[in-house]
Scaffold this motif. Sequence first.
Motif, mmCIF file in Angstrom:
data_model
loop_
_atom_site.group_PDB
_atom_site.id
_atom_site.type_symbol
_atom_site.label_atom_id
_atom_site.label_comp_id
_atom_site.label_asym_id
_atom_site.label_seq_id
_atom_site.Cartn_x
_atom_site.Cartn_y
_atom_site.Cartn_z
ATOM 1 N N THR A 40 69.821 21.879 12.908
ATOM 2 C CA THR A 40 70.273 23.219 12.522
ATOM 3 C C THR A 40 71.391 23.645 13.449
ATOM 4 N N TRP A 41 72.209 24.542 12.949
ATOM 5 C CA TRP A 41 73.347 25.056 13.707
ATOM 6 C C TRP A 41 73.167 26.553 13.914
ATOM 7 N N ASP A 42 73.282 26.978 15.164
ATOM 8 C CA ASP A 42 73.223 28.386 15.543
ATOM 9 C C ASP A 42 74.592 28.742 16.102
ATOM 10 N N GLY A 43 75.451 29.248 15.234
ATOM 11 C CA GLY A 43 76.824 29.557 15.627
ATOM 12 C C GLY A 43 76.926 30.614 16.702
ATOM 13 N N GLU A 44 76.027 31.592 16.690
ATOM 14 C CA GLU A 44 76.075 32.650 17.708
ATOM 15 C C GLU A 44 75.793 32.111 19.099
ATOM 16 N N ALA A 45 74.845 31.190 19.210
ATOM 17 C CA ALA A 45 74.488 30.616 20.505
ATOM 18 C C ALA A 45 75.287 29.355 20.816
ATOM 19 N N GLY A 46 75.986 28.803 19.825
ATOM 20 C CA GLY A 46 76.704 27.554 20.037
ATOM 21 C C GLY A 46 75.768 26.373 20.224
ATOM 22 N N LEU A 47 74.590 26.441 19.558
ATOM 23 C CA LEU A 47 73.577 25.399 19.724
ATOM 24 C C LEU A 47 73.280 24.678 18.414
ATOM 25 N N ALA A 48 73.201 23.361 18.510
ATOM 26 C CA ALA A 48 72.616 22.555 17.448
ATOM 27 C C ALA A 48 71.215 22.198 17.925
ATOM 28 N N ARG A 49 70.251 22.220 17.013
ATOM 29 C CA ARG A 49 68.863 21.934 17.377
ATOM 30 C C ARG A 49 68.307 20.821 16.500
ATOM 31 N N VAL A 50 67.585 19.901 17.137
ATOM 32 C CA VAL A 50 66.918 18.801 16.442
ATOM 33 C C VAL A 50 65.446 18.862 16.813
ATOM 34 N N MET A 51 64.583 19.002 15.814
ATOM 35 C CA MET A 51 63.143 18.977 16.063
ATOM 36 C C MET A 51 62.700 17.515 16.135
ATOM 37 N N THR A 52 61.845 17.212 17.112
ATOM 38 C CA THR A 52 61.385 15.843 17.322
ATOM 39 C C THR A 52 60.082 15.881 18.106
ATOM 40 N N THR A 53 59.701 14.772 18.670
ATOM 41 C CA THR A 53 58.577 14.742 19.608
ATOM 42 C C THR A 53 59.076 14.114 20.904
ATOM 43 N N VAL A 54 58.387 14.414 21.988
ATOM 44 C CA VAL A 54 58.830 13.912 23.297
ATOM 45 C C VAL A 54 58.738 12.398 23.394
ATOM 46 N N THR A 55 57.990 11.757 22.497
ATOM 47 C CA THR A 55 57.831 10.304 22.560
ATOM 48 C C THR A 55 58.892 9.535 21.780
ATOM 49 N N LEU A 96 60.557 26.293 20.603
ATOM 50 C CA LEU A 96 59.998 25.549 19.472
ATOM 51 C C LEU A 96 59.908 26.431 18.232
ATOM 52 N N VAL A 97 59.468 27.654 18.413
ATOM 53 C CA VAL A 97 59.360 28.591 17.286
ATOM 54 C C VAL A 97 60.737 28.835 16.667
ATOM 55 N N GLU A 98 61.745 29.056 17.510
ATOM 56 C CA GLU A 98 63.095 29.299 16.990
ATOM 57 C C GLU A 98 63.628 28.052 16.285
ATOM 58 N N GLY A 99 63.421 26.888 16.873
ATOM 59 C CA GLY A 99 63.862 25.648 16.242
ATOM 60 C C GLY A 99 63.192 25.437 14.896
ATOM 61 N N ALA A 100 61.869 25.661 14.829
ATOM 62 C CA ALA A 100 61.126 25.486 13.585
ATOM 63 C C ALA A 100 61.552 26.516 12.538
ATOM 64 N N ARG A 101 61.810 27.746 12.968
ATOM 65 C CA ARG A 101 62.246 28.793 12.032
ATOM 66 C C ARG A 101 63.565 28.410 11.371
ATOM 67 N N ARG A 102 64.507 27.952 12.171
ATOM 68 C CA ARG A 102 65.817 27.570 11.631
ATOM 69 C C ARG A 102 65.717 26.312 10.757
ATOM 70 N N TYR A 103 64.898 25.368 11.175
ATOM 71 C CA TYR A 103 64.675 24.142 10.403
ATOM 72 C C TYR A 103 64.111 24.499 9.029
ATOM 73 N N THR A 104 63.095 25.348 9.004
ATOM 74 C CA THR A 104 62.452 25.746 7.752
ATOM 75 C C THR A 104 63.445 26.445 6.829
ATOM 76 N N LYS A 105 64.295 27.277 7.383
ATOM 77 C CA LYS A 105 65.295 27.988 6.577
ATOM 78 C C LYS A 105 66.303 27.009 5.971
ATOM 79 N N ARG A 106 66.752 26.043 6.759
ATOM 80 C CA ARG A 106 67.777 25.118 6.257
ATOM 81 C C ARG A 106 67.205 24.074 5.307
ATOM 82 N N TYR A 107 66.029 23.542 5.629
ATOM 83 C CA TYR A 107 65.483 22.418 4.865
ATOM 84 C C TYR A 107 64.347 22.800 3.923
#
Length: 131
Positions: A40-55, A96-107
């Motif tokens: 997901t892309w957050d233009g206001e924060a200048g952040l791209a986010r990828v949901m994954t697992t630490v492994t 994590l909540v913000e990443g999941a929220r944006r992921y859910t909105k886009r996908y």
Amino acid sequence: MPLHLPLPVTAEDFLAENHLCSLTTLRPDGTPHVAPVRFTWDGEAGLARVMTTVTRQKARNVLAADGDRVAVCQSVGFRWITLEGSATVSTDPPRLVEGARRYTKRYWSAPPQLPGLAVIEIAVDRVMGMY
């Protein structure tokens, strides 16, 4: 330093589309690791986010060299965009909540709720593409 200039509307529109993308990180030996991802892309924060697992390899690569540069690329036909920047991995619940929220909105569906859920945050400082 994150990118703070607004992207052209055509780039923002393209980044809002539902497409599979690729994330390139560097393994500890310096070789590239390219993985298919959703981001997901957050233009206001200048952040791209990828949901994954630490492994996952992509997260392990970022953790091994916290702050190193990565690139996420979306391409569809002749249109493409690459976002580059320094990356970190977080398991902080608000992130994590913000990443999941944006992921859910886009996908249109929530990310898989797997053990060790994490978000890779990319502070984008370079954008290239034809969109």
